[in-house]
Scaffold this motif. Structure first.
Motif, PDB file in Angstrom:
ATOM      1  N   VAL A  86       0.849  -1.177   0.000  1.00 20.03           N
ATOM      2  CA  VAL A  86       0.000   0.000   0.000  1.00 20.03           C
ATOM      3  C   VAL A  86       0.890   1.234   0.000  1.00 20.03           C
ATOM      4  O   VAL A  86       1.991   1.228   0.564  1.00 20.03           O
ATOM      5  N   ALA A  87       0.422   2.276  -0.656  1.00 17.50           N
ATOM      6  CA  ALA A  87       1.097   3.570  -0.663  1.00 17.50           C
ATOM      7  C   ALA A  87       0.221   4.565   0.082  1.00 17.50           C
ATOM      8  O   ALA A  87      -1.006   4.490   0.029  1.00 17.50           O
ATOM      9  N   VAL A  88       0.856   5.510   0.778  1.00 14.43           N
ATOM     10  CA  VAL A  88       0.088   6.472   1.560  1.00 14.43           C
ATOM     11  C   VAL A  88       0.789   7.820   1.551  1.00 14.43           C
ATOM     12  O   VAL A  88       2.021   7.904   1.542  1.00 14.43           O
ATOM     13  N   THR A  89      -0.003   8.886   1.543  1.00 15.58           N
ATOM     14  CA  THR A  89       0.541  10.238   1.577  1.00 15.58           C
ATOM     15  C   THR A  89      -0.465  11.175   2.233  1.00 15.58           C
ATOM     16  O   THR A  89      -1.653  10.843   2.346  1.00 15.58           O
ATOM     17  N   THR A  90      -0.008  12.343   2.660  1.00 17.33           N
ATOM     18  CA  THR A  90      -0.861  13.331   3.323  1.00 17.33           C
ATOM     19  C   THR A  90      -0.605  14.717   2.758  1.00 17.33           C
ATOM     20  O   THR A  90       0.548  15.079   2.483  1.00 17.33           O
ATOM     21  N   GLN A  91      -1.666  15.479   2.585  1.00 17.85           N
ATOM     22  CA  GLN A  91      -1.539  16.850   2.091  1.00 17.85           C
ATOM     23  C   GLN A  91      -2.492  17.750   2.871  1.00 17.85           C
ATOM     24  O   GLN A  91      -3.661  17.395   3.072  1.00 17.85           O
ATOM     25  N   THR A  92      -2.001  18.912   3.306  1.00 12.67           N
ATOM     26  CA  THR A  92      -2.815  19.866   4.051  1.00 12.67           C
ATOM     27  C   THR A  92      -2.918  21.181   3.298  1.00 12.67           C
ATOM     28  O   THR A  92      -1.923  21.669   2.744  1.00 12.67           O
ATOM     29  N   ASN A 151       0.755  13.222  -5.321  1.00 15.94           N
ATOM     30  CA  ASN A 151       1.915  12.680  -4.611  1.00 15.94           C
ATOM     31  C   ASN A 151       2.052  11.186  -4.859  1.00 15.94           C
ATOM     32  O   ASN A 151       3.149  10.678  -5.116  1.00 15.94           O
ATOM     33  N   LEU A 152       0.930  10.476  -4.768  1.00 12.03           N
ATOM     34  CA  LEU A 152       0.959   9.030  -4.973  1.00 12.03           C
ATOM     35  C   LEU A 152       1.289   8.683  -6.424  1.00 12.03           C
ATOM     36  O   LEU A 152       2.100   7.790  -6.690  1.00 12.03           O
TER      37      LEU A 152
END
Length: 354
Positions: free
Chosen positions: A55-61, A80-81
């Motif tokens: 699994v791939a994971v990313t965060t953006q605010t 990003n992913l």
């Protein structure tokens, strides 16, 4: 600390140095220019045969007080992913809202999110919403999850551009192996920043420019996903990809260089920019090369012209803007003028929304 994305020195000193790599399931974790992480587990199928699942994971605010901020956050996280070599599938959303927020705004934010997910073939799977007296504008965080683009075993997984650390990534070791690679960029710089400013400052801009130009600037929001070009680039066997966003093209080039462990030689005149972006930047005295540029993707390829051709066949404009070089120097050439790229500072859009 200054507003906007923290500096690379602060990131390394106060964030990355505090992170301990202890889990074997983490194939790729935090680092300069690493906008998504990859995890993998060995599991058994119904026949008892072990297989590798990941699994791939990313965060953006997003904290900018602008219309469509939820859509911007979800798209940026999905980018990003995609740039990391993964296919986005699901998103969790976190909203922190000011006390004076009306319920109608929350409902509209969710409509934005659902519409964006429909366009990007994703699903909202959870999140958190709260109201706080400590914020003046909504704070929106999108955490996007997906799967690796290659799904035929660990060997192929390791070959996916952006999935495993590139040679020399984060520490410069063996980065010379990628020297000579062409640096390709899709679409144009400043798309996201230009569209935001044109939407939020339409009345100001209309005092100088015709509405036709302003509407064209607003329409740049239609180009913000990099998923199509990332998929083509991945199949073409690129060495690395990096989506352009905070800090503009200069910030993204710096991070790509750090990620690959190479220097750069970039021709400024080959970096594509639309006339609407030039006009908006002149009006607000902004540097277009340091303006929020979601929608553009940097790719390092052995044959940049061939990659440009393949992207063009799918209707995606792309350009070879320079090469990777051995060493650490990041050189920008503008005819006879030569300058050295510096670590990215605050994004230019913060001058318009202080």
């Amino acid at each position: 600390m200054r507003r906007g994305k923290i500096s690379e020195s602060v990131l390394k000193r106060s964030v990355l140095r505090q992170i301990k790599n202890t889990k074997k399931e983490v194939l790729k974790g935090a680092g300069v220019g690493n906008d998504c992480a990859f995890l993998s587990w060995n599991i058994s199928d119904s026949c008892g045969k072990e297989k590798c699942d990941g699994v791939a994971v990313t965060t953006q605010t997003i904290t900018l007080p602008v219309e469509g901020a939820v859509r911007l956050a979800v798209t940026a996280a999905a980018n990003n992913l995609a740039a990391g070599g993964a296919v986005p599938a699901a998103v969790t959303l976190s909203f922190t809202l000011p006390e004076e927020t009306e319920e109608a705004l929350l409902k509209d934010m969710m409509r934005q999110a659902e519409g964006c997910c429909e366009e990007l073939d994703m699903q909202i799977v959870g999140g958190h919403t709260e109201v706080s007296g400590q914020v003046k504008t909504p704070i929106i965080t999108a955490c996007v999850l997906g799967k690796r683009a290659c799904d035929n075993g660990e060997a192929a997984f390791g070959k996916c551009a952006g999935v495993r650390n590139a040679p020399g990534e984060n520490n410069g070791e063996n980065g010379s192996a990628l020297a000579g690679a062409d640096i390709v960029m899709s679409k144009w710089i400043g798309l996201e920043g230009t569209s935001i400013i044109a939407h939020e400052r339409e009345k100001e801009l209309s005092g100088r420019y015709p509405m036709r130009l302003i509407h064209e600037a607003q329409r740049q929001r239609e180009y913000l996903s990099v998923a199509p070009e990332a998929a083509i680039a991945l199949k073409s066997g690129v060495y690395a990809m990096h989506d352009v966003r905070s800090g503009g093209i200069f910030g993204a080039l710096w991070e790509l260089s750090q990620k690959m462990g190479v220097g750069l030689y970039i021709d400024l005149k080959k970096i594509p920019v639309r006339q609407e972006t030039i006009e908006v930047c002149e009006f607000y005295h902004l540097n277009p090369y340091e303006l929020l540029s979601g929608g553009a993707l940097l790719m390092a390829a052995a044959d940049g012209e061939e990659l440009v051709r393949k992207l063009g066949e799918e209707g995606i404009p792309a350009f070879v803007i320079g090469k990777a070089k051995a060493g650490n120097d990041k050189i920008i050439v503008n005819e006879d003028e030569v300058r050295y790229l510096e670590p990215p500072g605050p994004d230019e859009i913060l001058k318009v929304f202080p």
